[in-house]
Design a protein around this motif. Structure first.
Motif, PDB file in Angstrom:
ATOM      1  N   THR A 275       0.823  -1.207   0.000  1.00 39.22           N
ATOM      2  CA  THR A 275       0.000   0.000   0.000  1.00 39.22           C
ATOM      3  C   THR A 275       0.860   1.261   0.000  1.00 39.22           C
ATOM      4  O   THR A 275       0.628   2.177  -0.791  1.00 39.22           O
ATOM      5  CB  THR A 275      -0.954  -0.009   1.206  1.00 39.22           C
TER       6      THR A 275
ATOM      7  N   PHE B 191       2.416   1.632  -3.403  1.00 41.72           N
ATOM      8  CA  PHE B 191       1.422   2.017  -4.405  1.00 41.72           C
ATOM      9  C   PHE B 191       1.174   3.520  -4.361  1.00 41.72           C
ATOM     10  O   PHE B 191       1.069   4.180  -5.392  1.00 41.72           O
ATOM     11  CB  PHE B 191       0.114   1.250  -4.179  1.00 41.72           C
ATOM     12  N   TRP B 192       1.085   4.070  -3.164  1.00 43.69           N
ATOM     13  CA  TRP B 192       0.809   5.492  -2.987  1.00 43.69           C
ATOM     14  C   TRP B 192       2.086   6.323  -2.947  1.00 43.69           C
ATOM     15  O   TRP B 192       2.011   7.545  -2.801  1.00 43.69           O
ATOM     16  CB  TRP B 192      -0.012   5.718  -1.709  1.00 43.69           C
TER      17      TRP B 192
ATOM     18  N   HIS C 214      -5.217  -2.954  -5.364  1.00 38.67           N
ATOM     19  CA  HIS C 214      -4.791  -1.572  -5.608  1.00 38.67           C
ATOM     20  C   HIS C 214      -4.783  -1.236  -7.100  1.00 38.67           C
ATOM     21  O   HIS C 214      -5.278  -0.200  -7.505  1.00 38.67           O
ATOM     22  CB  HIS C 214      -3.401  -1.323  -5.030  1.00 38.67           C
TER      23      HIS C 214
ATOM     24  N   HIS D 252      -8.500  -2.636  -8.791  1.00 43.40           N
ATOM     25  CA  HIS D 252      -9.705  -2.295  -8.024  1.00 43.40           C
ATOM     26  C   HIS D 252     -10.595  -3.506  -7.759  1.00 43.40           C
ATOM     27  O   HIS D 252     -11.771  -3.356  -7.400  1.00 43.40           O
ATOM     28  CB  HIS D 252     -10.500  -1.162  -8.702  1.00 43.40           C
TER      29      HIS D 252
ATOM     30  N   LEU E 268      -5.622  -2.940   4.051  1.00 47.99           N
ATOM     31  CA  LEU E 268      -5.348  -2.194   2.815  1.00 47.99           C
ATOM     32  C   LEU E 268      -6.098  -0.860   2.801  1.00 47.99           C
ATOM     33  O   LEU E 268      -5.548   0.167   2.393  1.00 47.99           O
ATOM     34  CB  LEU E 268      -5.696  -3.037   1.594  1.00 47.99           C
TER      35      LEU E 268
ATOM     36  N   THR F  27      -4.383   2.785   3.106  1.00 47.52           N
ATOM     37  CA  THR F  27      -4.654   3.720   2.011  1.00 47.52           C
ATOM     38  C   THR F  27      -5.042   5.079   2.597  1.00 47.52           C
ATOM     39  O   THR F  27      -4.554   6.119   2.146  1.00 47.52           O
ATOM     40  CB  THR F  27      -5.748   3.173   1.076  1.00 47.52           C
TER      41      THR F  27
END
Length: 183
Positions: free
Chosen positions: A75, A78-79, A129, A132, A158, A162
């Protein structure tokens, strides 16, 4: 002109509601009020509820810390959430996640796993992620490891991280002192 989105939290001037939540966080398992938690204290009710969810997601799910931290790292990467990564990469290593896995995730590479539970959690987190949703086979792999309850808790982890990562990114939460941007 500097970007001042990161709100200052003056610990000597907290409202009674902020002070109550601040003390509860500091006296809990975390022991420290840092990063996005300081941002959330601008809305004490949000901070209180998010901290309760976070305490469950971090400490009380049926997933072992090693795979829970794996999900957190997927996570954070990903961000591209530097603060999150800086805090959780060492925790993941301490929990037993292999260094090459941590580095592969940081660099955007798909790690090679020898443990089935790590592979299942990684695929689930990565698919959710990026796509979706998760495929039937990915869902089945997590359920085989941790049951439906574990799959629900994994989605909770998750989602919570997020929220953490979005807070860090939206409010430009600085990296912990002395840490370089991992991304």
């Amino acid at each position: 002109m500097s970007d001042t989105r990161h709100p200052t939290l003056d610990e000597s001037a907290l409202t009674p509601e902020q002070q109550s939540v601040f003390d509860a966080i500091r006296e809990g398992k975390r022991g420290v009020v840092q990063g996005p938690l300081r941002v959330w204290l601008q809305s004490p009710k949000l901070a209180e509820r998010a901290e309760a969810l976070g305490a469950f997601c971090r400490y009380d799910t049926r997933l072992p810390p090693r795979v829970s931290e794996l999900a957190i790292l997927v996570t954070g990467a990903f961000w591209a959430s530097g603060f999150e990564w800086a805090v959780h990469a060492p925790i993941a290593l301490q929990a037993g996640l292999a260094e090459h896995i941590v580095e592969d995730i940081r660099c955007g590479r798909t790690p090679t796993f020898t443990a089935a539970d790590e592979a299942a959690v990684y695929c689930f987190a990565d698919e959710l992620h990026r796509n979706h949703q998760v495929s039937s086979s990915t869902y089945a792999a997590v359920v085989a490891q941790y049951g439906v309850e574990g799959a629900v808790e994994l989605v909770g982890i998750l989602g919570y991280y997020t929220l953490i990562s979005m807070t860090i990114n939206a409010f430009n939460v600085p990296l912990p002192e002395g840490e370089a941007d991992p991304f």
